[in-house]
Design an enzyme around this catalytic site. Structure first.
Site, short mmCIF file in Angstrom:
data_model
loop_
_atom_site.label_atom_id
_atom_site.label_comp_id
_atom_site.label_asym_id
_atom_site.label_seq_id
_atom_site.Cartn_x
_atom_site.Cartn_y
_atom_site.Cartn_z
N ASP A 20 -23.52 -4.47 -1.30
CA ASP A 20 -22.43 -3.56 -0.90
C ASP A 20 -22.67 -2.99 0.49
OD1 ASP A 20 -20.03 -2.25 -1.26
OD2 ASP A 20 -20.90 -0.60 -2.41
N ASN A 68 -11.98 -6.94 -6.69
CA ASN A 68 -11.85 -7.22 -5.25
C ASN A 68 -10.59 -8.02 -4.91
OD1 ASN A 68 -15.46 -7.62 -4.77
ND2 ASN A 68 -14.18 -5.81 -4.43
C1 IPE Z 1 -19.02 -4.27 -5.82
O1 IPE Z 1 -18.73 -3.66 -4.62
C2 IPE Z 1 -18.61 -5.71 -5.80
C3 IPE Z 1 -19.40 -6.58 -4.93
C4 IPE Z 1 -20.45 -6.24 -4.25
C5 IPE Z 1 -18.94 -7.94 -4.85
P1 IPE Z 1 -17.37 -2.86 -4.41
O2 IPE Z 1 -17.39 -2.36 -3.02
O3 IPE Z 1 -16.22 -3.69 -4.80
O4 IPE Z 1 -17.53 -1.68 -5.46
P2 IPE Z 1 -16.88 -0.24 -5.51
O5 IPE Z 1 -15.41 -0.43 -5.31
O6 IPE Z 1 -17.48 0.55 -4.40
O7 IPE Z 1 -17.24 0.29 -6.85
C1 IPE Z 2 -19.46 -5.68 -0.21
O1 IPE Z 2 -19.12 -4.91 0.89
C2 IPE Z 2 -18.79 -7.03 -0.19
C3 IPE Z 2 -17.73 -7.20 -1.20
C4 IPE Z 2 -17.39 -6.32 -2.08
C5 IPE Z 2 -17.01 -8.45 -1.19
P1 IPE Z 2 -17.81 -4.04 0.93
O2 IPE Z 2 -16.72 -4.87 1.54
O3 IPE Z 2 -17.50 -3.45 -0.38
O4 IPE Z 2 -18.23 -2.90 1.96
P2 IPE Z 2 -17.91 -1.35 1.85
O5 IPE Z 2 -18.35 -0.90 0.51
O6 IPE Z 2 -16.43 -1.22 2.04
O7 IPE Z 2 -18.69 -0.74 2.95
MG MG Z 3 -18.05 -1.74 -1.30
#
Ligand code: IPE
Ligand code: IPE
Ligand code: MG
Length: 246
Positions: A20, A68
């Site tokens: 993340d 996502n």
């Molecule tokens: C979790 O991250 C999913 C992945 C790393 C693929 P998210 O960014 O989607 O999670 P939330 O929304 O912060 O809980």
């Molecule tokens: C994790 O990074 C990757 C996926 C969930 C695909 P994020 O895209 O969630 O990054 P933040 O949480 O918005 O910083």
């Molecule tokens: Mg995230």
């Protein structure tokens, strides 16, 4: 970090990672979110290489959750393109390293071209005996559990499974992770204290390590820090401290 600090016999068999913070990494630099995802791929390369070198049995990476799909279309599209590019670019090296690529999740929801490249990668590496690289795609723990329940209900209706035989082991066998041990260590980057629908059944007794480091910044050193921390944990599995080995 010095790898000699690690006790080889106490390494996790299975490491799961919630990768993340890609968006925040990009935002901090006034870049598009996708640039964060792109840099995040470098961290994937590093972690795969290091875990494989350490002899970890399985590495599960949360790459794309069911939730996502609700992101802006352009981001979803860019993520799918990146995924396809990663598999294409890395599959030969993964194969040479004897790594077995697997995927978990509702894979039928992936775009056809991505699914095809993924399936080719899985097929190519299916007889490899080294580390399992398990990618969670279009994955959510609740969805996985519901699919397992539906499969079990079908089996019971067909008379192929008795209700009395549905124990934890049987149930685990119906999950996407059927052939993997439960994760010993779950790492989440970017400081969020939640599991975001990841491996809900499997993490019952997993050690959790959260770091503020954003995924694109996650390096070999950060992985080693997580492993050193893991090795200080007392895994009691509900028993008393005295009952477990020194
Ligand atoms: C979790 O991250 C999913 C992945 C790393 C693929 P998210 O960014 O989607 O999670 P939330 O929304 O912060 O809980
Ligand atoms: C994790 O990074 C990757 C996926 C969930 C695909 P994020 O895209 O969630 O990054 P933040 O949480 O918005 O910083
Ligand atoms: Mg995230």
């Amino acid at each position: 970090m010095d790898s000699t600090k690690l006790i080889k016999e106490k390494l996790p068999r299975h490491i799961a990672i919630i990768m993340d913070g890609n968006g925040r990494w990009a935002k901090k630099r006034s870049l598009e979110r996708i640039m964060g995802h792109r840099r995040g791929m470098e961290s994937v390369r590093t972690v795969v290489r290091e875990c494989n070198d350490l002899g970890v049995e399985a590495l599960t990476l949360y790459a794309f959750s069911t939730e996502n799909w609700n992101r802006p279309r352009a981001e979803v599209k860019a993520l799918m393109a990146l995924l396809k590019r990663y598999i294409r670019a890395e599959i030969n090296e993964l194969h040479e390293k004897n790594i077995r690529v697997q995927a978990i999740g509702a894979l039928e929801n992936l775009p056809e071209d991505v699914l095809k490249v993924l399936q080719e990668g899985v097929e190519k590496t299916k007889n490899n005996s080294g580390m399992v690289l398990n990618v969670a795609l279009s994955y959510s723990g609740r969805d996985e559990i519901l699919r397992a329940v539906a499969d079990i209900a079908d089996k019971v209706r067909q008379g192929a499974l008795a209700t009395a035989d549905i124990d934890e082991q049987t149930f685990s066998g119906f999950l996407d992770t059927a052939d993997l041990p439960d994760p010993d260590l779950l790492i989440r980057t970017s400081g969020e204290m939640r599991v975001s629908n990841f491996l809900l059944w499997q993490i019952a007794y997993t050690e959790i390590y959260v770091t503020d480091v954003l995924w694109p910044d996650f390096s070999r050193d950060h992985l080693y820090q997580a492993l050193v921390d893991y090795q200080t944990r007392r895994r009691r599995f509900g028993k008393t401290d005295e009952q477990i080995a020194p």
